[in-house]
Design a protein around this motif. Structure first.
Motif, PDB file in Angstrom:
ATOM      1  N   VAL A 186      11.948   4.158 -38.051  1.00 37.85           N
ATOM      2  CA  VAL A 186      11.601   2.794 -37.638  1.00 37.85           C
ATOM      3  C   VAL A 186      10.095   2.590 -37.734  1.00 37.85           C
ATOM      4  O   VAL A 186       9.307   3.462 -37.354  1.00 37.85           O
ATOM      5  CB  VAL A 186      12.074   2.526 -36.192  1.00 37.85           C
ATOM      6  CG1 VAL A 186      11.690   1.117 -35.760  1.00 37.85           C
ATOM      7  CG2 VAL A 186      13.573   2.738 -36.079  1.00 37.85           C
ATOM      8  N   LYS A 187       9.703   1.420 -38.238  1.00 40.07           N
ATOM      9  CA  LYS A 187       8.287   1.060 -38.323  1.00 40.07           C
ATOM     10  C   LYS A 187       8.142  -0.422 -38.018  1.00 40.07           C
ATOM     11  O   LYS A 187       8.758  -1.253 -38.671  1.00 40.07           O
ATOM     12  CB  LYS A 187       7.734   1.370 -39.713  1.00 40.07           C
ATOM     13  CG  LYS A 187       6.250   1.076 -39.879  1.00 40.07           C
ATOM     14  CD  LYS A 187       5.781   1.439 -41.277  1.00 40.07           C
ATOM     15  CE  LYS A 187       4.298   1.157 -41.486  1.00 40.07           C
ATOM     16  NZ  LYS A 187       3.859   1.482 -42.860  1.00 40.07           N
ATOM     17  N   ILE A 188       7.342  -0.741 -36.997  1.00 36.35           N
ATOM     18  CA  ILE A 188       7.075  -2.128 -36.629  1.00 36.35           C
ATOM     19  C   ILE A 188       5.592  -2.387 -36.865  1.00 36.35           C
ATOM     20  O   ILE A 188       4.733  -1.734 -36.276  1.00 36.35           O
ATOM     21  CB  ILE A 188       7.437  -2.395 -35.151  1.00 36.35           C
ATOM     22  CG1 ILE A 188       8.917  -2.072 -34.909  1.00 36.35           C
ATOM     23  CG2 ILE A 188       7.145  -3.848 -34.780  1.00 36.35           C
ATOM     24  CD1 ILE A 188       9.318  -2.107 -33.462  1.00 36.35           C
ATOM     25  N   THR A 189       5.295  -3.352 -37.724  1.00 33.59           N
ATOM     26  CA  THR A 189       3.909  -3.663 -38.090  1.00 33.59           C
ATOM     27  C   THR A 189       3.500  -4.992 -37.478  1.00 33.59           C
ATOM     28  O   THR A 189       4.191  -5.992 -37.640  1.00 33.59           O
ATOM     29  CB  THR A 189       3.762  -3.732 -39.617  1.00 33.59           C
ATOM     30  OG1 THR A 189       4.237  -2.512 -40.191  1.00 33.59           O
ATOM     31  CG2 THR A 189       2.310  -3.929 -40.012  1.00 33.59           C
ATOM     32  N   ASP A 190       2.378  -4.981 -36.770  1.00 30.27           N
ATOM     33  CA  ASP A 190       1.798  -6.196 -36.184  1.00 30.27           C
ATOM     34  C   ASP A 190       0.559  -6.533 -37.004  1.00 30.27           C
ATOM     35  O   ASP A 190      -0.493  -5.909 -36.848  1.00 30.27           O
ATOM     36  CB  ASP A 190       1.446  -5.945 -34.720  1.00 30.27           C
ATOM     37  CG  ASP A 190       0.979  -7.210 -33.997  1.00 30.27           C
ATOM     38  OD1 ASP A 190       0.447  -8.104 -34.670  1.00 30.27           O
ATOM     39  OD2 ASP A 190       1.125  -7.284 -32.771  1.00 30.27           O
ATOM     40  N   SER A 191       0.681  -7.526 -37.879  1.00 32.07           N
ATOM     41  CA  SER A 191      -0.413  -7.841 -38.805  1.00 32.07           C
ATOM     42  C   SER A 191      -1.602  -8.485 -38.114  1.00 32.07           C
ATOM     43  O   SER A 191      -2.750  -8.300 -38.528  1.00 32.07           O
ATOM     44  CB  SER A 191       0.105  -8.762 -39.914  1.00 32.07           C
ATOM     45  OG  SER A 191       0.677  -9.940 -39.349  1.00 32.07           O
ATOM     46  N   ILE A 192      -1.366  -9.256 -37.040  1.00 32.50           N
ATOM     47  CA  ILE A 192      -2.460  -9.949 -36.358  1.00 32.50           C
ATOM     48  C   ILE A 192      -3.308  -8.958 -35.564  1.00 32.50           C
ATOM     49  O   ILE A 192      -4.545  -8.985 -35.611  1.00 32.50           O
ATOM     50  CB  ILE A 192      -1.910 -11.053 -35.432  1.00 32.50           C
ATOM     51  CG1 ILE A 192      -1.301 -12.180 -36.275  1.00 32.50           C
ATOM     52  CG2 ILE A 192      -3.018 -11.605 -34.528  1.00 32.50           C
ATOM     53  CD1 ILE A 192      -0.708 -13.303 -35.473  1.00 32.50           C
ATOM     54  N   ASN A 193      -2.652  -8.070 -34.826  1.00 34.25           N
ATOM     55  CA  ASN A 193      -3.384  -7.122 -33.976  1.00 34.25           C
ATOM     56  C   ASN A 193      -3.686  -5.803 -34.679  1.00 34.25           C
ATOM     57  O   ASN A 193      -4.164  -4.871 -34.051  1.00 34.25           O
ATOM     58  CB  ASN A 193      -2.586  -6.856 -32.696  1.00 34.25           C
ATOM     59  CG  ASN A 193      -2.440  -8.100 -31.854  1.00 34.25           C
ATOM     60  OD1 ASN A 193      -3.393  -8.568 -31.251  1.00 34.25           O
ATOM     61  ND2 ASN A 193      -1.243  -8.665 -31.830  1.00 34.25           N
ATOM     62  N   PHE A 198      -5.703  -0.062 -34.617  1.00 35.84           N
ATOM     63  CA  PHE A 198      -6.944   0.090 -35.377  1.00 35.84           C
ATOM     64  C   PHE A 198      -8.085  -0.548 -34.587  1.00 35.84           C
ATOM     65  O   PHE A 198      -8.103  -1.761 -34.370  1.00 35.84           O
ATOM     66  CB  PHE A 198      -6.803  -0.564 -36.747  1.00 35.84           C
ATOM     67  CG  PHE A 198      -5.721   0.066 -37.581  1.00 35.84           C
ATOM     68  CD1 PHE A 198      -5.990   1.199 -38.333  1.00 35.84           C
ATOM     69  CD2 PHE A 198      -4.437  -0.456 -37.596  1.00 35.84           C
ATOM     70  CE1 PHE A 198      -4.986   1.794 -39.097  1.00 35.84           C
ATOM     71  CE2 PHE A 198      -3.436   0.121 -38.354  1.00 35.84           C
ATOM     72  CZ  PHE A 198      -3.712   1.249 -39.102  1.00 35.84           C
ATOM     73  N   VAL A 199      -9.006   0.297 -34.111  1.00 35.81           N
ATOM     74  CA  VAL A 199     -10.111  -0.147 -33.273  1.00 35.81           C
ATOM     75  C   VAL A 199     -11.416   0.425 -33.822  1.00 35.81           C
ATOM     76  O   VAL A 199     -11.524   1.635 -34.039  1.00 35.81           O
ATOM     77  CB  VAL A 199      -9.925   0.314 -31.807  1.00 35.81           C
ATOM     78  CG1 VAL A 199     -11.071  -0.170 -30.937  1.00 35.81           C
ATOM     79  CG2 VAL A 199      -8.596  -0.186 -31.253  1.00 35.81           C
ATOM     80  N   LYS A 208       2.694 -12.121 -25.451  1.00 30.72           N
ATOM     81  CA  LYS A 208       2.037 -12.625 -26.647  1.00 30.72           C
ATOM     82  C   LYS A 208       0.639 -12.024 -26.778  1.00 30.72           C
ATOM     83  O   LYS A 208       0.147 -11.376 -25.865  1.00 30.72           O
ATOM     84  CB  LYS A 208       1.979 -14.154 -26.605  1.00 30.72           C
ATOM     85  CG  LYS A 208       3.371 -14.798 -26.616  1.00 30.72           C
ATOM     86  CD  LYS A 208       3.285 -16.281 -26.839  1.00 30.72           C
ATOM     87  CE  LYS A 208       4.684 -16.907 -26.845  1.00 30.72           C
ATOM     88  NZ  LYS A 208       5.500 -16.394 -27.967  1.00 30.72           N
ATOM     89  N   GLU A 209       0.009 -12.290 -27.905  1.00 30.16           N
ATOM     90  CA  GLU A 209      -1.243 -11.625 -28.260  1.00 30.16           C
ATOM     91  C   GLU A 209      -2.287 -11.682 -27.146  1.00 30.16           C
ATOM     92  O   GLU A 209      -2.908 -10.675 -26.804  1.00 30.16           O
ATOM     93  CB  GLU A 209      -1.805 -12.254 -29.537  1.00 30.16           C
ATOM     94  CG  GLU A 209      -3.098 -11.625 -30.008  1.00 30.16           C
ATOM     95  CD  GLU A 209      -3.703 -12.391 -31.156  1.00 30.16           C
ATOM     96  OE1 GLU A 209      -4.804 -12.003 -31.583  1.00 30.16           O
ATOM     97  OE2 GLU A 209      -3.111 -13.384 -31.610  1.00 30.16           O
ATOM     98  N   ALA A 210      -2.492 -12.849 -26.537  1.00 29.85           N
ATOM     99  CA  ALA A 210      -3.547 -12.997 -25.534  1.00 29.85           C
ATOM    100  C   ALA A 210      -3.198 -12.336 -24.204  1.00 29.85           C
ATOM    101  O   ALA A 210      -4.076 -12.099 -23.378  1.00 29.85           O
ATOM    102  CB  ALA A 210      -3.835 -14.478 -25.297  1.00 29.85           C
ATOM    103  N   ASN A 211      -1.926 -12.043 -24.006  1.00 26.83           N
ATOM    104  CA  ASN A 211      -1.502 -11.453 -22.732  1.00 26.83           C
ATOM    105  C   ASN A 211      -0.539 -10.299 -22.990  1.00 26.83           C
ATOM    106  O   ASN A 211       0.473 -10.154 -22.317  1.00 26.83           O
ATOM    107  CB  ASN A 211      -0.836 -12.533 -21.873  1.00 26.83           C
ATOM    108  CG  ASN A 211      -0.707 -12.103 -20.426  1.00 26.83           C
ATOM    109  OD1 ASN A 211      -1.434 -11.233 -19.951  1.00 26.83           O
ATOM    110  ND2 ASN A 211       0.255 -12.671 -19.732  1.00 26.83           N
ATOM    111  N   ARG A 212      -0.891  -9.485 -23.943  1.00 26.17           N
ATOM    112  CA  ARG A 212      -0.007  -8.376 -24.352  1.00 26.17           C
ATOM    113  C   ARG A 212      -0.243  -7.140 -23.489  1.00 26.17           C
ATOM    114  O   ARG A 212      -1.383  -6.792 -23.164  1.00 26.17           O
ATOM    115  CB  ARG A 212      -0.244  -8.066 -25.817  1.00 26.17           C
ATOM    116  CG  ARG A 212       0.711  -7.041 -26.414  1.00 26.17           C
ATOM    117  CD  ARG A 212       0.851  -7.261 -27.893  1.00 26.17           C
ATOM    118  NE  ARG A 212       1.577  -8.496 -28.178  1.00 26.17           N
ATOM    119  CZ  ARG A 212       1.649  -9.041 -29.386  1.00 26.17           C
ATOM    120  NH1 ARG A 212       1.027  -8.485 -30.407  1.00 26.17           N
ATOM    121  NH2 ARG A 212       2.326 -10.151 -29.579  1.00 26.17           N
ATOM    122  N   VAL A 213       0.858  -6.470 -23.137  1.00 26.22           N
ATOM    123  CA  VAL A 213       0.791  -5.252 -22.323  1.00 26.22           C
ATOM    124  C   VAL A 213       1.498  -4.126 -23.061  1.00 26.22           C
ATOM    125  O   VAL A 213       2.629  -4.293 -23.528  1.00 26.22           O
ATOM    126  CB  VAL A 213       1.448  -5.467 -20.944  1.00 26.22           C
ATOM    127  CG1 VAL A 213       1.484  -4.155 -20.167  1.00 26.22           C
ATOM    128  CG2 VAL A 213       0.679  -6.521 -20.148  1.00 26.22           C
TER     129      VAL A 213
END
Length: 540
Positions: free
Chosen positions: A255-262, A291-292, A309-314
């Motif tokens: 399984v691979k889940i990619t988050d392009s925005i973050n 990636f930081v 969501k992005e602004a309130n992600r945990v």
């Protein structure tokens, strides 16, 4: 005499077999007018007005017909309808029917209707022997849920199955399915996709090369090179399950889940994704990769959860959590990281390695800066220890206190304050790396400046008490602060070290299984029992 009687019996039996196999004749049940015209239509009856013929359970009606009795063949014109029980109705402007081979041909606005669907096309062929319907011109199939369009296709009457081996499109109010090989069961709404296929909707985009889709229940299962693409996420796996009504997806193996925005990736061998709740759950060698600052942070736990969501992600990681970054790594029981507060809490026996330094304490917080998207500071509360091995000797540089407050510069810990009841043991060396002495001190506060993850300078504040001892004057038992536990053998030195051996074994097993499956020749999915038994269950 007996031989003669036996031969007669064989002859009679053979005659009966021939008679049994002989095709049944077309029966003309009604016609307003009947005529014979050997000039225009040799050897045919001309039937006009409310024509109705019957052949072995099939009824044909039309306005006009040419009936070739010797050939057991009929040509029908105007408002033609061929009816087989209550399973099939075939309407057209013109049709031909051969009673000897039990085959029909209809053209001119041809429409085939069954209890579950209607096919409209230019030309339709019907083989009663195999109970199969064919068409090779642009056709449209409609039922309550969907509209299907294809250049050619086949319909299996007994199975209530349409099969398409050329480009076909299923249009639903919610989504559109496109494939070059699709089996569609009109009674159940079950679709079996084979080869490159797509399902497009406002909610997502799905690609598969082998899959099942229940168009009535909106449930799906995909098993070959499949993925589901949302606005900002793509979920892949060897096997994908999807529930459109709940906007729920699960994935199994690789399984691979990619988050392009973050700029984040989550991997594992089992995952669940709830679109409406904006949450992801991953287990079985789960790892989150973020990636930081031109670097990658790898976080592993037996269970990973990403919610909001992005602004309130945990991000939450549970059970034997480990993480790795090029110049930093750590372990704890669990992690809680919030994008809103830019706060990452290491909970339960936290330990952090910064370069060669080991940092421990009861509570550990890593704090980021939402404006710069960089790591800003470190907070360690209660029973703080900062330890590193002496570069050349066997001793340990140690700083102990109640709390630690550190500041990062370019992703590296640079300025550190340790406050309350601070103690230090530090091996002092000159530029030639020669030992000058061992500094043993207590004070109320200590400041450390680190360069390249090594202590560059130490400053003591208030109530300073201690001295620099020659190595020979400080016994071994006085060279360690109380409570020191060196855990260098646990240090995570690479991204592969974050996984325990048992999870690596599981990974190797599942990856191998995936390769074996990929090596197999791709074949259409096996038809499910729920598809084959659909009407039986309905009757029950």
């Amino acid at each position: 005499m007996k031989k003669f009687l036996f031969r007669c019996c064989l002859i009679l039996l053979g005659t009966n077999l021939v008679l049994a196999q002989a095709p049944k004749k077309i029966i003309v049940e009604h016609s307003d007018f009947a005529d014979v015209n050997q000039v225009e239509i040799p050897d045919a009856f001309l039937l006009t007005g409310n024509v109705r013929v019957n052949h072995d359970g099939v009824v044909l009606t039309c306005n006009k017909a040419y009936y070739f009795q010797k050939e057991n063949y009929i040509k029908a014109f105007g408002n033609v309808q061929i009816v087989q029980g209550d399973t099939l109705f075939l309407n057209s402007k013109y049709a031909e029917y051969n009673g000897n081979v039990k085959k029909a041909f209809a053209t001119g606005n041809a429409v085939m209707s069954s209890p579950d669907a209607t096919l409209a096309t230019d030309t339709i062929s019907f083989d009663r022997n195999t109970q199969e319907v064919f068409y090779n011109s642009q056709g449209t199939i409609t039922n309550k849920e969907n509209t299907l369009q294809s250049k050619s296709g086949k319909y299996y009457v007994a199975q209530k199955k349409f099969q398409f081996l050329t480009a076909v499109t299923i249009t639903n109010p919610t989504y559109v399915i496109k494939s070059n090989h699709l089996d569609y069961y009109s009674n159940s709404g079950h679709s079996y996709l084979f080869g490159p296929s797509t399902i497009t909707s406002k909610a997502n985009y799905i690609y598969t090369e082998k899959g099942f889709y229940d168009t009535k229940k909106n449930l799906a299962h995909f098993v070959k090179k499949s993925y589901i693409k949302y606005d900002d996420r793509i979920i892949r796996g060897d096997s994908l399950y999807y529930d459109r009504n709940r906007e729920f997806a699960s994935a199994t193996r690789n399984v691979k889940i990619t988050d392009s925005i973050n700029r984040a990736i989550i991997k594992g061998h089992y995952a669940e994704l709830y679109k409406k709740k904006d949450s992801v759950f991953v287990t079985k060698r789960a790892v989150a990769i973020n990636f930081v600052e031109n670097d990658s942070v790898y976080i592993h736990g037996k269970k990973l959860m990403v919610t909001g969501k992005e602004a309130n992600r945990v991000i939450r990681a549970f059970n034997n959590v480990r993480f790795y970054k090029t110049d930093m790594s750590g372990k704890c029981d669990s992690i809680h990281s919030s994008s809103k507060t830019a706060l990452t809490k290491m909970i339960g026996n936290p330990i952090l390695w910064n370069g060669e330094s080991q940092i421990t304490g009861d509570v550990m917080h890593l704090i980021g800066n939402n404006n710069t998207q960089k790591l800003d500071s470190l907070k360690v509360l209660n029973n703080t220890f900062l330890v590193s091995k002496d570069t050349l000797g066997t001793g340990y540089n140690q700083v102990k206190g109640q709390n630690l407050y550190g500041k990062f510069e370019e992703g590296k810990l640079h300025d550190v304050d340790i406050v309350k009841n601070t103690e230090v043991i530090y091996y002092m060396r000159n530029d030639a790396k020669e030992l000058i002495g061992i500094n043993k001190n207590v004070s109320s506060k200590i400041n450390l400046i680190l360069e390249k993850n090594a202590i560059e300078s130490i400053t003591f504040f208030k109530q300073v008490d201690g001295d620099i001892y020659p190595e020979k004057d400080l016994p071994e038992n006085a060279r360690k602060l109380r409570g020191l536990v060196w855990r260098g053998d646990e240090r995570i030195k690479s991204k592969d070290d974050i996984f325990p051996p048992e999870e690596n074994e599981l990974n190797d097993k599942l990856v191998k299984q995936g390769k074996v499956e990929d090596a197999k020749a791709n074949a259409p999915m096996k038809i499910r029992k729920e598809t084959l038994n659909y009407d039986k269950k309905k009757v029950k």
